[in-house]
Design a protein around this motif. Sequence first.
Motif, PDB file in Angstrom:
ATOM      1  N   TYR A   1       5.510   9.342  -2.896  1.00 44.18           N
ATOM      2  CA  TYR A   1       6.293   8.264  -2.301  1.00 44.18           C
ATOM      3  C   TYR A   1       7.777   8.431  -2.609  1.00 44.18           C
ATOM      4  O   TYR A   1       8.171   8.661  -3.756  1.00 44.18           O
ATOM      5  CB  TYR A   1       5.822   6.903  -2.800  1.00 44.18           C
ATOM      6  CG  TYR A   1       6.667   5.762  -2.281  1.00 44.18           C
ATOM      7  CD1 TYR A   1       6.631   5.415  -0.932  1.00 44.18           C
ATOM      8  CD2 TYR A   1       7.534   5.064  -3.125  1.00 44.18           C
ATOM      9  CE1 TYR A   1       7.420   4.389  -0.430  1.00 44.18           C
ATOM     10  CE2 TYR A   1       8.324   4.040  -2.633  1.00 44.18           C
ATOM     11  CZ  TYR A   1       8.264   3.710  -1.290  1.00 44.18           C
ATOM     12  OH  TYR A   1       9.056   2.690  -0.793  1.00 44.18           O
TER      13      TYR A   1
ATOM     14  N   GLU B   1      -4.201  -1.230  -3.518  1.00 49.73           N
ATOM     15  CA  GLU B   1      -5.173  -0.342  -2.863  1.00 49.73           C
ATOM     16  C   GLU B   1      -4.980   1.126  -3.211  1.00 49.73           C
ATOM     17  O   GLU B   1      -5.357   2.006  -2.440  1.00 49.73           O
ATOM     18  CB  GLU B   1      -5.131  -0.507  -1.334  1.00 49.73           C
ATOM     19  CG  GLU B   1      -5.720  -1.794  -0.847  1.00 49.73           C
ATOM     20  CD  GLU B   1      -5.987  -1.790   0.645  1.00 49.73           C
ATOM     21  OE1 GLU B   1      -6.734  -0.921   1.130  1.00 49.73           O
ATOM     22  OE2 GLU B   1      -5.446  -2.661   1.325  1.00 49.73           O
TER      23      GLU B   1
ATOM     24  N   ASP C   1      -7.990   3.196  -2.908  1.00 50.90           N
ATOM     25  CA  ASP C   1      -8.539   3.406  -1.576  1.00 50.90           C
ATOM     26  C   ASP C   1      -7.797   4.487  -0.798  1.00 50.90           C
ATOM     27  O   ASP C   1      -8.310   4.991   0.199  1.00 50.90           O
ATOM     28  CB  ASP C   1      -8.494   2.097  -0.772  1.00 50.90           C
ATOM     29  CG  ASP C   1      -9.398   1.034  -1.360  1.00 50.90           C
ATOM     30  OD1 ASP C   1     -10.541   1.372  -1.698  1.00 50.90           O
ATOM     31  OD2 ASP C   1      -8.957  -0.119  -1.486  1.00 50.90           O
ATOM     32  N   VAL C   2      -6.592   4.821  -1.222  1.00 50.70           N
ATOM     33  CA  VAL C   2      -5.824   5.858  -0.543  1.00 50.70           C
ATOM     34  C   VAL C   2      -6.466   7.212  -0.820  1.00 50.70           C
ATOM     35  O   VAL C   2      -6.653   7.597  -1.970  1.00 50.70           O
ATOM     36  CB  VAL C   2      -4.354   5.854  -1.014  1.00 50.70           C
ATOM     37  CG1 VAL C   2      -3.605   7.034  -0.406  1.00 50.70           C
ATOM     38  CG2 VAL C   2      -3.685   4.541  -0.629  1.00 50.70           C
TER      39      VAL C   2
ATOM     40  N   HIS D   1       1.538   3.306  12.736  1.00 49.87           N
ATOM     41  CA  HIS D   1       0.392   3.917  12.066  1.00 49.87           C
ATOM     42  C   HIS D   1      -0.458   4.628  13.111  1.00 49.87           C
ATOM     43  O   HIS D   1      -0.507   4.234  14.278  1.00 49.87           O
ATOM     44  CB  HIS D   1      -0.438   2.883  11.307  1.00 49.87           C
ATOM     45  CG  HIS D   1      -0.884   1.713  12.139  1.00 49.87           C
ATOM     46  ND1 HIS D   1      -0.029   0.690  12.510  1.00 49.87           N
ATOM     47  CD2 HIS D   1      -2.098   1.407  12.680  1.00 49.87           C
ATOM     48  CE1 HIS D   1      -0.702  -0.198  13.235  1.00 49.87           C
ATOM     49  NE2 HIS D   1      -1.945   0.219  13.361  1.00 49.87           N
TER      50      HIS D   1
ATOM     51  N   ARG E   1      -2.008  11.060  -0.081  1.00 55.33           N
ATOM     52  CA  ARG E   1      -0.642  10.597   0.112  1.00 55.33           C
ATOM     53  C   ARG E   1       0.342  11.678  -0.307  1.00 55.33           C
ATOM     54  O   ARG E   1       0.056  12.495  -1.189  1.00 55.33           O
ATOM     55  CB  ARG E   1      -0.353   9.303  -0.650  1.00 55.33           C
ATOM     56  CG  ARG E   1      -0.208   9.433  -2.156  1.00 55.33           C
ATOM     57  CD  ARG E   1       0.617   8.290  -2.756  1.00 55.33           C
ATOM     58  NE  ARG E   1       0.041   6.981  -2.620  1.00 55.33           N
ATOM     59  CZ  ARG E   1       0.639   5.977  -2.001  1.00 55.33           C
ATOM     60  NH1 ARG E   1       1.833   6.167  -1.449  1.00 55.33           N
ATOM     61  NH2 ARG E   1       0.062   4.794  -1.928  1.00 55.33           N
TER      62      ARG E   1
ATOM     63  N   LEU F   1       0.527   8.331   4.212  1.00 48.20           N
ATOM     64  CA  LEU F   1      -0.710   8.266   3.438  1.00 48.20           C
ATOM     65  C   LEU F   1      -1.874   8.041   4.383  1.00 48.20           C
ATOM     66  O   LEU F   1      -1.696   7.593   5.525  1.00 48.20           O
ATOM     67  CB  LEU F   1      -0.637   7.163   2.374  1.00 48.20           C
ATOM     68  CG  LEU F   1      -0.426   5.716   2.825  1.00 48.20           C
ATOM     69  CD1 LEU F   1      -1.733   5.046   3.243  1.00 48.20           C
ATOM     70  CD2 LEU F   1       0.232   4.900   1.714  1.00 48.20           C
TER      71      LEU F   1
ATOM     72  N   ILE G   1       0.839  -1.198   0.000  1.00 47.21           N
ATOM     73  CA  ILE G   1       0.000   0.000   0.000  1.00 47.21           C
ATOM     74  C   ILE G   1       0.875   1.249   0.000  1.00 47.21           C
ATOM     75  O   ILE G   1       0.667   2.180  -0.783  1.00 47.21           O
ATOM     76  CB  ILE G   1      -0.940   0.010   1.219  1.00 47.21           C
ATOM     77  CG1 ILE G   1      -1.908  -1.163   1.165  1.00 47.21           C
ATOM     78  CG2 ILE G   1      -1.711   1.333   1.302  1.00 47.21           C
ATOM     79  CD1 ILE G   1      -2.768  -1.313   2.406  1.00 47.21           C
TER      80      ILE G   1
ATOM     81  N   LEU H   1      -5.807   6.261   4.588  1.00 51.43           N
ATOM     82  CA  LEU H   1      -6.807   5.402   3.968  1.00 51.43           C
ATOM     83  C   LEU H   1      -7.869   5.054   5.001  1.00 51.43           C
ATOM     84  O   LEU H   1      -7.617   5.109   6.204  1.00 51.43           O
ATOM     85  CB  LEU H   1      -6.181   4.146   3.374  1.00 51.43           C
ATOM     86  CG  LEU H   1      -5.656   3.047   4.286  1.00 51.43           C
ATOM     87  CD1 LEU H   1      -5.471   1.761   3.475  1.00 51.43           C
ATOM     88  CD2 LEU H   1      -4.330   3.421   4.903  1.00 51.43           C
TER      89      LEU H   1
END
Length: 324
Positions: free
Chosen positions: A166, A156, A159-160, A252, A163, A175, A150, A177
């Motif tokens: 990267y 996905e 779905d993000v 996270h 972000r 990011l 991800i 989600l």
Amino acid sequence: MPDAKTQAEALIPRFKLERLLNQDQAGRRSCLYGTIDGQPAVLILERAPFPSSTDYLAAIPGSLRAIKNLGANDIYHWYLANSNGADSDSHEFADLKINLIWPCTDKHVQKYSKQGVRFVTETPQIYRDHVRPFMQAQREAGRLNWAYNIIEGRSEAEDVIYRTPYGQDPDEGFLLLPDLNWDRRTVEALHLLGLVERRDLWSLRDLRRKHIPWLQHMKAKILDATTKVYPTVEADQLKLYLHYQPTYYHLHIHIVHVALEAGATQATGKAVGLDSIISQLGTMQGDDEAGMDAVTLCYTLGEASDLWVGVFEPLKKKNGTASQ
């Protein structure tokens, strides 16, 4: 002459809605204002628990309508669906949020089965000698490949919701989600995950005094990003926290609306406020390497969890307690 019970049951169909007063419990309870026979009335609708009848439960999957997939990652899938088959095929009337794990493993069956719960005390010594090696084994077993996919944009991507580019600044990249348990439409039940790019931080145990500026910066950037994506939400309507123990060992941050009623994932001993962590780090004695690995943490574990079976239960048998 109808009896009192029959008279009471006849009132509900005569209710005429004028306006919605409130929705709470993440939309599972609605308070309505209206009239019955011209007199004002408040009607409170709340979803009842699912019946435990196997016949009823077996019939549900085949009776669902308007099934809409919200996302999928490897064996994990989540949906909205309408259980009132006769009412509408529109997603607007979806009344079920569904998570599917397929094909599942024995570990999934254990995790979601009813089990006893234990309250454990993780001292700095237990963390160093037992829990940290456990975390390392989990990471080396490839348990984080899905998260890296991800973060690196290999899965996905749709779905993000936000972000940073990267690789542009690995220490500052992140990011956002949706959490698997959010229906993605009830703003007051908003629940997002902020995954950081950097891989040197496994959990809140890795945070040190030297990380305070980084944590403050991440908090500001996450709040800014969330309020830009959801402009009806203001920064002081959001709370940020970390789990301990987390489900997976890559740092996270959980971002939830303050109106989301606290369930197990926000319980004391599970959720630790980001501001509280920053404050605690700031009051620690020592140099910039002083950190959360020196703190005793208390939390609950399911008896079927690997951490209880592999670490705390053997410690209890050896020392007579799970916290020695």
